[in-house]
Scaffold this motif. Structure first.
Motif, PDB file in Angstrom:
ATOM      1  N   GLY A   3      -0.720   5.446  -6.390  1.00  0.00           N
ATOM      2  CA  GLY A   3      -1.553   6.444  -5.740  1.00  0.00           C
ATOM      3  C   GLY A   3      -0.812   7.752  -5.677  1.00  0.00           C
ATOM      4  N   ALA A   4      -1.437   8.770  -5.021  1.00  0.00           N
ATOM      5  CA  ALA A   4      -0.777  10.059  -4.898  1.00  0.00           C
ATOM      6  C   ALA A   4       0.487   9.916  -4.056  1.00  0.00           C
ATOM      7  CB  ALA A   4      -1.731  11.059  -4.257  1.00  0.00           C
ATOM      8  N   VAL A   5       1.570  10.537  -4.515  1.00  0.00           N
ATOM      9  CA  VAL A   5       2.833  10.469  -3.782  1.00  0.00           C
ATOM     10  C   VAL A   5       2.747  11.363  -2.553  1.00  0.00           C
ATOM     11  CG1 VAL A   5       5.310  10.901  -3.892  1.00  0.00           C
ATOM     12  CG2 VAL A   5       4.110   9.989  -5.886  1.00  0.00           C
ATOM     13  N   GLN A   6       3.138  10.818  -1.409  1.00  0.00           N
ATOM     14  CA  GLN A   6       3.149  11.574  -0.157  1.00  0.00           C
ATOM     15  C   GLN A   6       4.555  11.590   0.418  1.00  0.00           C
ATOM     16  OE1 GLN A   6       0.119   9.741   2.355  1.00  0.00           O
ATOM     17  NE2 GLN A   6      -1.306  11.373   1.807  1.00  0.00           N
ATOM     18  N   LEU A   7       5.000  12.778   0.779  1.00  0.00           N
ATOM     19  CA  LEU A   7       6.298  12.967   1.431  1.00  0.00           C
ATOM     20  C   LEU A   7       6.039  13.424   2.856  1.00  0.00           C
ATOM     21  CD1 LEU A   7       9.410  13.323   1.463  1.00  0.00           C
ATOM     22  CD2 LEU A   7       9.070  15.577   0.423  1.00  0.00           C
ATOM     23  N   ARG A   8       6.425  12.610   3.821  1.00  0.00           N
ATOM     24  CA  ARG A   8       6.175  12.918   5.233  1.00  0.00           C
ATOM     25  C   ARG A   8       7.499  13.142   5.961  1.00  0.00           C
ATOM     26  NH1 ARG A   8       2.917   8.756   3.976  1.00  0.00           N
ATOM     27  NH2 ARG A   8       4.307   7.228   4.959  1.00  0.00           N
ATOM     28  N   VAL A   9       7.631  14.300   6.583  1.00  0.00           N
ATOM     29  CA  VAL A   9       8.801  14.617   7.391  1.00  0.00           C
ATOM     30  C   VAL A   9       8.331  14.735   8.836  1.00  0.00           C
ATOM     31  CG1 VAL A   9      10.676  16.238   7.795  1.00  0.00           C
ATOM     32  CG2 VAL A   9       9.876  15.825   5.460  1.00  0.00           C
ATOM     33  N   CYS A  10       8.918  13.925   9.708  1.00  0.00           N
ATOM     34  CA  CYS A  10       8.471  13.884  11.104  1.00  0.00           C
ATOM     35  C   CYS A  10       9.632  14.233  12.032  1.00  0.00           C
ATOM     36  CB  CYS A  10       7.944  12.499  11.448  1.00  0.00           C
ATOM     37  SG  CYS A  10       6.569  11.962  10.412  1.00  0.00           S
ATOM     38  N   PRO A  11       9.320  14.961  13.102  1.00  0.00           N
ATOM     39  CA  PRO A  11       8.058  15.697  13.290  1.00  0.00           C
ATOM     40  C   PRO A  11       8.066  16.978  12.456  1.00  0.00           C
ATOM     41  CG  PRO A  11       9.521  16.086  15.137  1.00  0.00           C
ATOM     42  CD  PRO A  11      10.243  15.120  14.248  1.00  0.00           C
ATOM     43  N   GLU A  12       6.896  17.605  12.324  1.00  0.00           N
ATOM     44  CA  GLU A  12       6.828  18.838  11.542  1.00  0.00           C
ATOM     45  C   GLU A  12       7.561  19.975  12.240  1.00  0.00           C
ATOM     46  OE1 GLU A  12       2.837  19.827  10.597  1.00  0.00           O
ATOM     47  OE2 GLU A  12       2.489  18.053   9.346  1.00  0.00           O
ATOM     48  N   GLN A  23       9.759   9.834   5.203  1.00  0.00           N
ATOM     49  CA  GLN A  23       9.125   8.677   4.585  1.00  0.00           C
ATOM     50  C   GLN A  23       8.352   9.114   3.346  1.00  0.00           C
ATOM     51  OE1 GLN A  23       6.866   7.530   8.108  1.00  0.00           O
ATOM     52  NE2 GLN A  23       8.111   5.675   8.296  1.00  0.00           N
ATOM     53  N   VAL A  24       8.297   8.230   2.362  1.00  0.00           N
ATOM     54  CA  VAL A  24       7.572   8.485   1.120  1.00  0.00           C
ATOM     55  C   VAL A  24       6.688   7.279   0.825  1.00  0.00           C
ATOM     56  CG1 VAL A  24       7.760   9.009  -1.347  1.00  0.00           C
ATOM     57  CG2 VAL A  24       9.509   9.860   0.246  1.00  0.00           C
ATOM     58  N   SER A  25       5.486   7.553   0.362  1.00  0.00           N
ATOM     59  CA  SER A  25       4.592   6.477  -0.096  1.00  0.00           C
ATOM     60  C   SER A  25       3.972   6.891  -1.424  1.00  0.00           C
ATOM     61  CB  SER A  25       3.496   6.198   0.940  1.00  0.00           C
ATOM     62  OG  SER A  25       2.700   7.355   1.158  1.00  0.00           O
ATOM     63  N   GLY A  26       3.407   5.900  -2.135  1.00  0.00           N
ATOM     64  CA  GLY A  26       2.717   6.188  -3.389  1.00  0.00           C
ATOM     65  C   GLY A  26       3.592   6.161  -4.626  1.00  0.00           C
ATOM     66  N   LEU A  27       4.842   5.703  -4.486  1.00  0.00           N
ATOM     67  CA  LEU A  27       5.710   5.586  -5.657  1.00  0.00           C
ATOM     68  C   LEU A  27       5.460   4.249  -6.360  1.00  0.00           C
ATOM     69  CD1 LEU A  27       9.046   6.837  -4.040  1.00  0.00           C
ATOM     70  CD2 LEU A  27       7.588   8.128  -5.604  1.00  0.00           C
ATOM     71  N   SER A  28       5.973   4.113  -7.549  1.00  0.00           N
ATOM     72  CA  SER A  28       5.947   2.825  -8.238  1.00  0.00           C
ATOM     73  C   SER A  28       7.029   1.925  -7.654  1.00  0.00           C
ATOM     74  CB  SER A  28       6.195   3.012  -9.734  1.00  0.00           C
ATOM     75  OG  SER A  28       5.210   3.833 -10.314  1.00  0.00           O
ATOM     76  N   GLU A  60       7.251   2.260  -1.398  1.00  0.00           N
ATOM     77  CA  GLU A  60       7.525   3.049  -0.196  1.00  0.00           C
ATOM     78  C   GLU A  60       9.014   3.391  -0.101  1.00  0.00           C
ATOM     79  OE1 GLU A  60       9.093  -0.768   0.628  1.00  0.00           O
ATOM     80  OE2 GLU A  60       7.154  -0.205  -0.243  1.00  0.00           O
ATOM     81  N   LEU A  61       9.305   4.371   0.739  1.00  0.00           N
ATOM     82  CA  LEU A  61      10.684   4.815   0.949  1.00  0.00           C
ATOM     83  C   LEU A  61      10.793   5.351   2.365  1.00  0.00           C
ATOM     84  CD1 LEU A  61      13.436   5.380  -0.471  1.00  0.00           C
ATOM     85  CD2 LEU A  61      12.531   7.614  -1.108  1.00  0.00           C
ATOM     86  N   ASP A  62      11.758   4.861   3.115  1.00  0.00           N
ATOM     87  CA  ASP A  62      12.031   5.335   4.466  1.00  0.00           C
ATOM     88  C   ASP A  62      13.542   5.517   4.554  1.00  0.00           C
ATOM     89  OD1 ASP A  62      12.608   5.680   7.163  1.00  0.00           O
ATOM     90  OD2 ASP A  62      11.102   4.242   7.851  1.00  0.00           O
ATOM     91  N   ILE A  63      14.007   6.763   4.623  1.00  0.00           N
ATOM     92  CA  ILE A  63      15.455   6.980   4.510  1.00  0.00           C
ATOM     93  C   ILE A  63      16.217   6.500   5.740  1.00  0.00           C
ATOM     94  CG2 ILE A  63      15.070   8.940   2.944  1.00  0.00           C
ATOM     95  CD1 ILE A  63      16.153  10.746   5.178  1.00  0.00           C
ATOM     96  N   SER A  64      15.517   6.133   6.821  1.00  0.00           N
ATOM     97  CA  SER A  64      16.212   5.521   7.954  1.00  0.00           C
ATOM     98  C   SER A  64      16.523   4.045   7.690  1.00  0.00           C
ATOM     99  CB  SER A  64      15.381   5.651   9.234  1.00  0.00           C
ATOM    100  OG  SER A  64      14.193   4.899   9.142  1.00  0.00           O
ATOM    101  N   ARG A  65      15.937   3.501   6.599  1.00  0.00           N
ATOM    102  CA  ARG A  65      16.194   2.105   6.236  1.00  0.00           C
ATOM    103  C   ARG A  65      16.616   1.942   4.777  1.00  0.00           C
ATOM    104  NH1 ARG A  65      11.242   1.069   9.261  1.00  0.00           N
ATOM    105  NH2 ARG A  65      10.117   0.742   7.312  1.00  0.00           N
ATOM    106  N   SER A  66      16.264   2.878   3.941  1.00  0.00           N
ATOM    107  CA  SER A  66      16.569   2.782   2.512  1.00  0.00           C
ATOM    108  C   SER A  66      17.914   3.432   2.209  1.00  0.00           C
ATOM    109  CB  SER A  66      15.479   3.466   1.691  1.00  0.00           C
ATOM    110  OG  SER A  66      14.197   2.937   1.989  1.00  0.00           O
ATOM    111  N   PRO A  67      18.823   2.722   1.535  1.00  0.00           N
ATOM    112  CA  PRO A  67      20.136   3.315   1.245  1.00  0.00           C
ATOM    113  C   PRO A  67      20.065   4.364   0.135  1.00  0.00           C
ATOM    114  CG  PRO A  67      19.968   1.138   0.258  1.00  0.00           C
ATOM    115  CD  PRO A  67      18.710   1.327   1.054  1.00  0.00           C
TER     116      PRO A  67
END
Length: 418
Positions: A3-12, A23-28, A60-67
């Motif tokens: 799907g479309a790649v989304q890059l979310r930075v919280c909070p804005e 966090q990132v979603s929509g990657l292979s 998915e990708l979450d840099i608080s958990r992904s090395p």
């Protein structure tokens, strides 16, 4: 692609000392990507960091958990790595925020690996003024300062924040402390408006005026004030605590137990500046100095004239010490202060040591300043520290300093309610 790649930075939008969530979603599944972070300071200098990642089985990708993988600015699970690993294009640049009324903008971009097309972008604003915090210019008698007040009726625990040898009026620490509930004065003491232009001679009466201003302010909770100083500001804090009344707690970050840089006068007392020997400067790199050993030992004659009589201090003391401080021996100074207090039968201060931290311990997530021009020796010097360990020291010490000040500045009012 799922799907479309989304890059979310919280909070804005957040305060500069708030944690980061990316966090990132929509990657292979298993896709490798590069996260690039950019910040441009007020002078136009670009700071950048790069993290390389591999997406999980769900894309998915979450840099608080992904090395973070090898080949970037940092490795391993580092939620705030994009911040603390920022490096300037100009190696001598230190990140400083001068106008706290405007936020800093972080720009994030996610790239295909190997570096190629931009998959997604995001922006985060990190500010220095919390919602409702008031910024008041103080021009009272000789005092030149800015007072930051938290929202609400108050009164609030009061703190005076004193910077190092850079001069001018720096407000970013005071504004962040006010955003966390402290009535905080950022105090200038030279090279600002009609104050002395150079570090030559200081009078403690000036700092006493600032102290009295805070003690008398209706929004400041008494009966005493807290002090917070870094580097040269640290020895000024110790001098205030040793000679002045109305101080309940003092936090010293990589400070000296001797008066340095300029003679200090108070009434009929003079503390001469501790002598230093430029011949003791080492040069680990051409044109870049290591000045850790240039100061004379203030515990030996005739240098004891510069020693601050900290045994006279009646307030609570906290020393934050970087063990890799290359500006001077802040670990030795903290131990000397403990000894002087012990000789006078005073309570042992709290001392917190941080291995592999350097001289410039700032609020959380400021990048490590490795090298910059020293105001007094007029050449580039190394400051010490390793980025990851230095980041830990900043996060941990910032919380400790606030807890220390809050505990002791609120202690009397709490006791009176029992």
């Amino acid at each position: 692609m799922s799907g479309a790649v989304q890059l979310r930075v919280c909070p804005e939008r957040c305060l500069f000392d708030d944690p980061l969530r990316v966090q990132v979603s929509g990657l292979s599944p298993g896709q490798e990507v590069t996260l690039r972070t950019e910040l441009t300071d007020e002078g136009g200098e670009l700071f950048t960091s790069v993290g390389r990642y591999r997406a999980g089985s769900g894309g998915e990708l979450d840099i608080s958990r992904s090395p973070a993988l090898e080949g970037g600015s940092f490795t391993g699970v580092e939620a705030e790595g994009p911040l603390w690993a920022l490096e300037p294009q100009n190696a001598l640049r230190r990140l400083v925020k001068k106008d706290v009324r405007s936020p800093m903008q972080l720009r994030f971009s996610l790239h295909q690996e190997p570096p190629g097309a931009v998959l997604a972008t995001a922006v985060q604003e990190r500010s220095f003024l919390g919602e409702g915090v008031s910024r008041l210019e103080v021009r009272d008698g000789r005092v030149r300062a800015t007072l930051f007040l938290p929202p609400g009726p108050g009164p609030f625990p009061g703190v005076i924040e004193i910077p190092g040898t850079g001069g001018g009026l720096l407000e970013y620490k005071a504004s962040l402390l006010a955003s966390r509930g402290f009535a905080t004065m950022a105090l200038a003491y030279y090279n600002f408006e009609d104050l002395p232009k150079q570090m030559k001679t200081f009078h403690l009466e000036y700092f006493e005026e600032a102290l009295n201003y805070m003690l008398q302010h209706p929004k400041v909770k008494g009966p005493g004030i807290g002090l917070f100083g870094h580097s040269k500001g640290g020895d000024l804090v110790l001098s205030m605590a040793s000679f002045l009344k109305g101080i309940t707690a003092a936090a010293v970050v990589n400070g000296s137990v001797a008066n340095v840089g300029a003679d200090l006068h108070y009434k009929d007392i003079t503390l001469p500046a501790l002598v230093f020997d430029p011949q003791r400067i080492k040069f680990p790199k051409p044109g870049v100095g290591d000045i850790r050993d240039v100061l004379n030992n203030p515990l030996e004659e005739p240098n004891r004239q510069s020693l601050i009589p900290v045994g006279r201090a009646d307030c609570k003391l906290l020393f934050i010490v970087a063990e890799d401080d290359r500006n001077w021996k802040s670990d030795f100074f903290a131990q000397a202060a403990c000894k002087l207090l012990e000789e006078q039968g005073k309570e042992k201060p709290e001392v917190v040591y941080y291995a592999k931290a350097g001289h410039y311990i700032e609020p959380p997530y400021f990048p490590l300043c490795k090298v910059s021009v020293h105001k007094l020796v007029s050449l580039p010097v190394i400051w010490g520290g390793e980025p990851k360990e230095h980041c830990f020291a900043q996060v941990d010490s910032w919380q400790r300093i606030q807890a220390f000040l809050l505990k002791h500045l609120n202690q009397e009012s709490s006791s009176s309610k029992l």
